[in-house]
Design an enzyme around this catalytic site. Structure first.
Site, PDB file in Angstrom:
ATOM      1  N   HIS A  76      15.008  34.908  32.763  1.00  0.00           N
ATOM      2  CA  HIS A  76      15.454  36.284  32.576  1.00  0.00           C
ATOM      3  C   HIS A  76      14.315  37.121  32.007  1.00  0.00           C
ATOM      4  O   HIS A  76      13.695  36.729  31.021  1.00  0.00           O
ATOM      5  CB  HIS A  76      16.673  36.336  31.635  1.00  0.00           C
ATOM      6  CG  HIS A  76      17.975  36.100  32.348  1.00  0.00           C
ATOM      7  ND1 HIS A  76      19.134  36.739  31.998  1.00  0.00           N
ATOM      8  CD2 HIS A  76      18.274  35.292  33.398  1.00  0.00           C
ATOM      9  CE1 HIS A  76      20.114  36.356  32.826  1.00  0.00           C
ATOM     10  NE2 HIS A  76      19.608  35.459  33.669  1.00  0.00           N
ATOM     11  N   TYR A 204      24.450  43.489  26.209  1.00  0.00           N
ATOM     12  CA  TYR A 204      24.900  43.591  24.809  1.00  0.00           C
ATOM     13  C   TYR A 204      25.591  44.952  24.658  1.00  0.00           C
ATOM     14  O   TYR A 204      25.014  45.981  25.012  1.00  0.00           O
ATOM     15  CB  TYR A 204      23.702  43.519  23.858  1.00  0.00           C
ATOM     16  CG  TYR A 204      23.095  42.134  23.723  1.00  0.00           C
ATOM     17  CD1 TYR A 204      22.210  41.633  24.682  1.00  0.00           C
ATOM     18  CD2 TYR A 204      23.406  41.318  22.647  1.00  0.00           C
ATOM     19  CE1 TYR A 204      21.655  40.364  24.569  1.00  0.00           C
ATOM     20  CE2 TYR A 204      22.850  40.035  22.519  1.00  0.00           C
ATOM     21  CZ  TYR A 204      21.990  39.577  23.489  1.00  0.00           C
ATOM     22  OH  TYR A 204      21.449  38.308  23.368  1.00  0.00           O
ATOM     23  N   PRO A 296      24.807  34.763  16.000  1.00  0.00           N
ATOM     24  CA  PRO A 296      24.269  34.501  17.345  1.00  0.00           C
ATOM     25  C   PRO A 296      23.797  35.744  18.110  1.00  0.00           C
ATOM     26  O   PRO A 296      23.259  35.629  19.199  1.00  0.00           O
ATOM     27  CB  PRO A 296      25.437  33.831  18.063  1.00  0.00           C
ATOM     28  CG  PRO A 296      26.637  34.148  17.272  1.00  0.00           C
ATOM     29  CD  PRO A 296      26.206  34.395  15.877  1.00  0.00           C
ATOM     30  N   LYS A 300      19.191  33.112  18.367  1.00  0.00           N
ATOM     31  CA  LYS A 300      18.121  32.406  17.668  1.00  0.00           C
ATOM     32  C   LYS A 300      18.497  31.025  17.133  1.00  0.00           C
ATOM     33  O   LYS A 300      17.612  30.233  16.805  1.00  0.00           O
ATOM     34  CB  LYS A 300      17.638  33.267  16.479  1.00  0.00           C
ATOM     35  CG  LYS A 300      16.942  34.542  16.882  1.00  0.00           C
ATOM     36  CD  LYS A 300      15.685  34.253  17.675  1.00  0.00           C
ATOM     37  CE  LYS A 300      15.234  35.446  18.488  1.00  0.00           C
ATOM     38  NZ  LYS A 300      14.528  35.044  19.707  1.00  0.00           N
ATOM     39  N   TYR A 388      13.063  39.081  20.570  1.00  0.00           N
ATOM     40  CA  TYR A 388      14.068  38.431  21.416  1.00  0.00           C
ATOM     41  C   TYR A 388      13.454  37.268  22.199  1.00  0.00           C
ATOM     42  O   TYR A 388      14.054  36.197  22.289  1.00  0.00           O
ATOM     43  CB  TYR A 388      14.679  39.447  22.396  1.00  0.00           C
ATOM     44  CG  TYR A 388      15.943  38.941  23.060  1.00  0.00           C
ATOM     45  CD1 TYR A 388      15.886  38.278  24.284  1.00  0.00           C
ATOM     46  CD2 TYR A 388      17.186  39.103  22.462  1.00  0.00           C
ATOM     47  CE1 TYR A 388      17.042  37.787  24.898  1.00  0.00           C
ATOM     48  CE2 TYR A 388      18.356  38.623  23.062  1.00  0.00           C
ATOM     49  CZ  TYR A 388      18.261  37.964  24.284  1.00  0.00           C
ATOM     50  OH  TYR A 388      19.401  37.475  24.886  1.00  0.00           O
TER      51      TYR A 388
END
Ligand code: FAS
Ligand code: PHB
Length: 410
Positions: A76, A204, A296, A300, A388
């Site tokens: 991704h 998100y 979450p 991580k 990220y």
């Protein structure tokens, strides 16, 4: 009659941390014993994380367990953030000079590591009871019971990979340990369903009804989450109620693409930030969730377990191959530098994207302005992207040791 076993490293816990450490030690020719309280079936069926940082993928390659990951893992290069009904793409790869994340479930990582362990016929004890760790400031040993037989494992080191509720951290004298904790006033209701994902990339969602996340495990299996009050119970949420609430938090276009279906797993996980300092106590090392927990939101948890194991495996290999204690002595400080940066990022993403009952209208406006700045600024997007995809390790020697451990590869 107590059965006595001797080894170099006793690993407590057969989650990703314990299994990965065992595999890396095996590749370096370092004997160890793995001790787990649950059954192997229970461990391999657990459904948890889904995103691997590149450094975690590299480590799984180093461990020689990346074959299925290479075939089925989904690279991704971006994520989307949905707010005020609009989606904003964060181009992770463009903002981090080509880095990416890989979508590959923790369940699969666990199965790959357990399969490799079985193939190598390594010593593992599952479904044990009454695990205790002893004398870890001197000559450590572990005791446990299996099927009525008492065991004692004499070892040089104990790796506490036994998660947040494990016995290792709990065995450290109170005056030798400090913990830091923040408990969030909500949980994540997660659902797994064999339906195609709503989008090619993760979404998100910051909505006035609460956070949501659209994730996946493959092109035919999706993972969704909803922020729910801590008072909610899984039985309060039928599949139909879940899908309806998810639609209430999504934009029109996503709702049109959403494929719903029966859940194959549904659970509520609490959210907390938690850190133990230090992470080493004589010859006992804590790694993974035994030492720290992150909400979450930043994906991580599993990746921090992997970086702890990168440091710990490197330190132990260096000790047994080169006789140096430098890696062991530096373990805690090096881990915690990366842990705290991931804790901050996970806290920040959670704060930014979730609704808190206690926040004022001013707080909400400030948060919306912060998100608008991040989404509208290359600098803002870069700070999100580089965290990220995973911050680099400060482990220059690791590469040298990688060559050594590959040299020992069977
Ligand atoms: P684990 O907790 O995975 O493994 C510890 C092992 O030790 C377990 O098998 C346990 O049975 C065993 N154990 C415990 N006590 C023992 C004892 N006394 N003796 C012997 N064995 C003992 N992270 C993400 O990045 N994204 C997510 O979406 C995400 N979702 C999660 C959902 C849930 C419900 C939970 C609990 C965690 C989630 N996480 C997520 C975090 C998770 O992925 C962890 O970071 C990861 O499992 C850490 O791996 P370990 O440190 O190996 O700990
Ligand atoms: C998941 O797919 O389980 C997942 C993905 C990203 C997150 C958390 C969980 O931030």
């Amino acid at each position: 009659m107590m059965e006595i076993l001797n080894t170099k490293v006793a690993i407590i816990g057969s989650g990703p941390a314990g299994l990965l450490l065992g595999q890396l030690l095996y590749k370096a020719g370092i004997e160890h014993i793995l001790i787990e309280q649950r059954s192997a079936d229970y461990v391999s069926a657990r459904i948890r994380a889904g995103i691997l940082e590149q450094v975690s993928v590299d480590l799984l390659k180093q461990a020689g367990v990346d074959q299925q990951l290479n075939e089925l893992g989904l690279p991704h290069h971006g994520i989307e953030i949905l707010t005020n009904g609009e989606k904003h793409r964060i181009d992770l790869s463009a903002l981090t000079h080509g880095k990416q994340v890989t979508v590959y479930g923790q369940t699969e990582v666990t199965k790959d590591l357990m399969h490799a362990r079985d193939e190598a016929k390594l010593t593992s004890f599952y479904e044990v009871n009454d695990v205790k760790v002893h004398e870890f400031y001197d000559l450590p040993y572990v005791t446990f019971n299996k099927d009525g037989q008492e065991y004692r494992v004499n070892c040089d080191f104990i790796a506490g990979c036994d998660g947040y509720h494990g016995v290792c951290r709990a065995s450290v004298p109170a005056d030798k340990i400090k913990t830091f904790e923040k408990v969030y006033p909500f949980g994540w209701l997660g659902i797994l369903a064999d339906v195609p994902p709503v989008s090619d990339e993760l979404i998100y969602v910051q909505s006035e009804r609460g956070f949501a996340l659209c994730s996946m495990r493959s092109s035919t299996r999706s993972r969704y989450y909803l922020q729910v009050p801590l008072t909610d119970k899984v039985e309060d949420w039928s599949d139909e109620r879940f899908w309806d609430e998810l639609k209430n938090r999504l934009d029109k276009e996503s709702c049109e693409h959403l494929v719903t279906g029966p859940s194959i797993e549904k659970s509520i996980a609490p959210l907390r930030s938690f850190v133990t300092e230090p992470m080493r106590f004589g010859n006992l090392f804590l790694a993974g969730d035994a030492a720290h927990i992150v909400p979450p939101t930043g994906a991580k948890g599993l990746n921090l377990a992997a970086s702890d194991i990168a440091y710990l495996s490197s330190a132990l290999i260096e000790y047994y191959l080169n006789g140096s204690k430098q890696g062991i002595d530096e373990y805690s400080e090096k881990c915690l530098k990366r842990v705290w940066k991931a804790e901050r990022f996970s806290w920040w993403m959670t704060h930014l994207l979730h609704r808190f009952e206690t926040e004022s209208e001013f707080d909400i406006k400030i948060k919306q302005a912060e998100l608008a700045y991040i989404l509208g600024s290359e600098a803002g997007q870069t700070t999100l992207a580089e965290n990220y995809v995973g911050l680099p390790y400060e482990l220059k020697k690791f590469d040298e040791l990688k060559k050594v451990s590959i040299k020992y590869a069977t």
